[in-house]
Design a protein around this motif. Structure first.
Motif, PDB file in Angstrom:
ATOM      1  N   ILE A  52       0.851  -1.183   0.000  1.00  0.00           N
ATOM      2  CA  ILE A  52       0.000   0.000   0.000  1.00  0.00           C
ATOM      3  C   ILE A  52       0.892   1.240   0.000  1.00  0.00           C
ATOM      4  N   SER A  53       0.642   2.139  -0.940  1.00  0.00           N
ATOM      5  CA  SER A  53       1.455   3.338  -1.094  1.00  0.00           C
ATOM      6  C   SER A  53       1.194   4.330   0.037  1.00  0.00           C
ATOM      7  N   ILE A  54       2.283   4.905   0.579  1.00  0.00           N
ATOM      8  CA  ILE A  54       2.149   5.957   1.586  1.00  0.00           C
ATOM      9  C   ILE A  54       2.828   7.249   1.120  1.00  0.00           C
ATOM     10  N   THR A  55       3.262   7.281  -0.132  1.00  0.00           N
ATOM     11  CA  THR A  55       3.839   8.507  -0.679  1.00  0.00           C
ATOM     12  C   THR A  55       2.778   9.614  -0.695  1.00  0.00           C
ATOM     13  N   ALA A  56       3.177  10.816  -0.355  1.00  0.00           N
ATOM     14  CA  ALA A  56       2.239  11.939  -0.262  1.00  0.00           C
ATOM     15  C   ALA A  56       1.507  12.159  -1.580  1.00  0.00           C
ATOM     16  N   ARG A  57       0.236  12.531  -1.478  1.00  0.00           N
ATOM     17  CA  ARG A  57      -0.573  12.747  -2.678  1.00  0.00           C
ATOM     18  C   ARG A  57       0.022  13.833  -3.581  1.00  0.00           C
ATOM     19  N   CYS A  58       0.580  14.879  -2.954  1.00  0.00           N
ATOM     20  CA  CYS A  58       1.136  15.975  -3.754  1.00  0.00           C
ATOM     21  C   CYS A  58       2.321  15.518  -4.596  1.00  0.00           C
ATOM     22  N   ASP A  59       3.006  14.463  -4.165  1.00  0.00           N
ATOM     23  CA  ASP A  59       4.148  13.952  -4.911  1.00  0.00           C
ATOM     24  C   ASP A  59       3.751  12.971  -6.004  1.00  0.00           C
ATOM     25  N   THR A  60       2.519  12.502  -5.960  1.00  0.00           N
ATOM     26  CA  THR A  60       2.079  11.543  -6.977  1.00  0.00           C
ATOM     27  C   THR A  60       1.165  12.190  -8.018  1.00  0.00           C
ATOM     28  N   ALA A  61       0.759  13.433  -7.770  1.00  0.00           N
ATOM     29  CA  ALA A  61      -0.118  14.115  -8.725  1.00  0.00           C
ATOM     30  C   ALA A  61       0.686  14.622  -9.921  1.00  0.00           C
ATOM     31  N   HIS A  62      -0.017  14.839 -11.018  1.00  0.00           N
ATOM     32  CA  HIS A  62       0.599  15.416 -12.218  1.00  0.00           C
ATOM     33  C   HIS A  62       1.808  14.604 -12.690  1.00  0.00           C
ATOM     34  N   ASN A  63       1.528  13.423 -13.159  1.00  0.00           N
ATOM     35  CA  ASN A  63       2.561  12.550 -13.747  1.00  0.00           C
ATOM     36  C   ASN A  63       3.592  12.040 -12.742  1.00  0.00           C
ATOM     37  N   PHE A  64       3.201  11.926 -11.501  1.00  0.00           N
ATOM     38  CA  PHE A  64       4.034  11.309 -10.468  1.00  0.00           C
ATOM     39  C   PHE A  64       5.400  11.989 -10.384  1.00  0.00           C
ATOM     40  N   LYS A  65       5.478  13.087  -9.667  1.00  0.00           N
ATOM     41  CA  LYS A  65       6.697  13.884  -9.588  1.00  0.00           C
ATOM     42  C   LYS A  65       7.767  13.269  -8.685  1.00  0.00           C
ATOM     43  N   ALA A  66       7.374  12.451  -7.723  1.00  0.00           N
ATOM     44  CA  ALA A  66       8.334  11.907  -6.752  1.00  0.00           C
ATOM     45  C   ALA A  66       9.342  10.993  -7.440  1.00  0.00           C
ATOM     46  N   PRO A  67      10.599  10.982  -6.975  1.00  0.00           N
ATOM     47  CA  PRO A  67      11.608  10.103  -7.575  1.00  0.00           C
ATOM     48  C   PRO A  67      11.421   8.640  -7.203  1.00  0.00           C
ATOM     49  N   SER A  68      10.565   8.372  -6.219  1.00  0.00           N
ATOM     50  CA  SER A  68      10.343   6.985  -5.779  1.00  0.00           C
ATOM     51  C   SER A  68       8.957   6.847  -5.167  1.00  0.00           C
ATOM     52  N   LEU A  69       8.554   5.618  -4.988  1.00  0.00           N
ATOM     53  CA  LEU A  69       7.276   5.310  -4.332  1.00  0.00           C
ATOM     54  C   LEU A  69       7.569   4.567  -3.048  1.00  0.00           C
ATOM     55  N   THR A  70       7.072   5.090  -1.944  1.00  0.00           N
ATOM     56  CA  THR A  70       7.244   4.437  -0.644  1.00  0.00           C
ATOM     57  C   THR A  70       5.967   3.684  -0.307  1.00  0.00           C
ATOM     58  N   PHE A  71       6.119   2.461   0.159  1.00  0.00           N
ATOM     59  CA  PHE A  71       4.944   1.646   0.462  1.00  0.00           C
ATOM     60  C   PHE A  71       5.216   0.723   1.638  1.00  0.00           C
ATOM     61  N   LEU A  72       4.142   0.132   2.149  1.00  0.00           N
ATOM     62  CA  LEU A  72       4.210  -0.815   3.263  1.00  0.00           C
ATOM     63  C   LEU A  72       3.628  -2.146   2.811  1.00  0.00           C
ATOM     64  N   PRO A  73       4.192  -3.270   3.254  1.00  0.00           N
ATOM     65  CA  PRO A  73       3.618  -4.569   2.886  1.00  0.00           C
ATOM     66  C   PRO A  73       2.298  -4.823   3.594  1.00  0.00           C
ATOM     67  N   VAL A  74       1.415  -5.529   2.911  1.00  0.00           N
ATOM     68  CA  VAL A  74       0.097  -5.881   3.454  1.00  0.00           C
ATOM     69  C   VAL A  74      -0.059  -7.391   3.360  1.00  0.00           C
ATOM     70  N   VAL A  75      -0.199  -8.056   4.485  1.00  0.00           N
ATOM     71  CA  VAL A  75      -0.312  -9.512   4.521  1.00  0.00           C
ATOM     72  C   VAL A  75      -1.700  -9.911   5.008  1.00  0.00           C
ATOM     73  N   SER A  76      -2.092 -11.139   4.741  1.00  0.00           N
ATOM     74  CA  SER A  76      -3.384 -11.619   5.228  1.00  0.00           C
ATOM     75  C   SER A  76      -3.340 -11.792   6.736  1.00  0.00           C
ATOM     76  N   MET A  77      -4.482 -11.689   7.375  1.00  0.00           N
ATOM     77  CA  MET A  77      -4.563 -11.874   8.817  1.00  0.00           C
ATOM     78  C   MET A  77      -4.028 -13.246   9.227  1.00  0.00           C
ATOM     79  N   GLU A  78      -4.334 -14.273   8.435  1.00  0.00           N
ATOM     80  CA  GLU A  78      -3.864 -15.626   8.747  1.00  0.00           C
ATOM     81  C   GLU A  78      -2.343 -15.688   8.768  1.00  0.00           C
ATOM     82  N   GLU A  79      -1.701 -15.079   7.766  1.00  0.00           N
ATOM     83  CA  GLU A  79      -0.241 -15.080   7.710  1.00  0.00           C
ATOM     84  C   GLU A  79       0.339 -14.293   8.875  1.00  0.00           C
ATOM     85  N   TRP A  80      -0.266 -13.149   9.167  1.00  0.00           N
ATOM     86  CA  TRP A  80       0.227 -12.326  10.266  1.00  0.00           C
ATOM     87  C   TRP A  80       0.159 -13.077  11.590  1.00  0.00           C
ATOM     88  N   LEU A  81      -0.960 -13.707  11.864  1.00  0.00           N
ATOM     89  CA  LEU A  81      -1.105 -14.442  13.116  1.00  0.00           C
ATOM     90  C   LEU A  81      -0.115 -15.594  13.214  1.00  0.00           C
TER      91      LEU A  81
END
Length: 277
Positions: free
Chosen positions: A34-63
């Protein structure tokens, strides 16, 4: 089900969920991100030099892969601590435990004692849980199940600051939703980054052949993983206010400021002012 996830649009922005991320667990291969890069950095053709995100796992895997090992370790430590206290109380020393190990320690005292028997049972149950194959929920002992249930409830109540619960990763289209009933967990401490070019590729979709080609010249491609038949692509967007709540949890986790405790002098002066003895 709350309306937490919308269908993906032709963009990557804060809250975009995508499949094809390398799992944080060695026994799993792929998860979501799931992306957590600021919206202002992703607007207008994605200005940010990179995309920062966090992994999302199923509840079963997490437990199973994240919480279960900790519950087992805590139960083992608690049982050994109970044994040590009992040995010191009855024998004046716990040297038998330190010299010969836990099982000898238990066998050296009256195992019929109700308190020590519980510690012994919990110790055996914890060791047995370590040998189970993945997701053998029915074979877990009640003592471990209770701990897992408590951890899950804490997460759902928003009281576990290291994780964030989301109900789905894909927009539900009638009865065809592929979302597991138990939901998903965002791992807030596992911060990852891929380059802007790679993020734009994710937006249009990447198969394994394309990912392998990108990996030859893009050092951030190792953060993604798909198998022979897999496809890395956006699956949905976390809606407001849930994405803002996730970002708030993330910010609180890494934005805490530590200061020294207030001197005891002030406490004493306040007590003196109030006439407390």
């Amino acid at each position: 089900m709350r309306n937490a996830v919308n269908a993906p649009r032709n963009r990557i922005t804060q809250g975009t969920i995508f499949f094809g991320v390398k799992s944080p667990y060695e026994h799993c291969l792929t998860c979501y991100g799931i992306s957590i890069t600021a919206r202002c950095d992703t607007a207008h053709n994605f200005k940010a030099p990179s995309l920062t995100f966090l992994p999302v796992v199923s509840m079963e895997e997490w437990l199973w892969y994240d919480i279960l090992p900790r519950c087992i370790e805590e139960q083992i430590k608690s049982s050994i601590s109970g044994l040590r206290s009992h040995l010191i109380d009855k024998l004046g020393t716990s040297i038998v435990l330190d010299a010969f190990g836990v099982e000898v320690g238990f066998s050296s005292i009256d195992i019929s004692n109700k308190g020590i028997k519980k510690h012994h049972d919990n110790y055996r149950e914890a060791l047995g849980s370590q040998k189970l194959s993945a997701f053998e929920w029915d074979n877990l002992p009640k003592s471990i199940i209770n701990k897992l249930s408590s951890e899950a409830k804490e997460l759902l109540k928003g009281k576990n600051q290291n994780y964030y619960f989301i109900e789905s990763v894909e927009c539900s289209f009638g009865t065809g939703s592929q979302n597991p009933k138990c939901g998903f967990v965002v791992i807030l401490r596992d911060i990852r980054t891929i380059s802007r070019d790679l993020a734009l590729e994710v937006m249009t979709g990447i198969d394994q052949e394309r990912l392998n080609l990108l990996a030859t010249h893009n050092p951030t491609a190792y953060q993604l993983f798909i198998d022979d038949d897999g496809f890395c692509y956006p699956t949905g967007e976390l809606t407001s206010p849930f994405i803002e709540q996730l970002m708030q949890s993330f910010s609180l986790l890494f934005g805490r400021i530590g200061t020294k405790d207030v001197p005891e002098l002030y406490v004493n002066e306040i007590l003196k002012l109030l006439g407390s003895k």
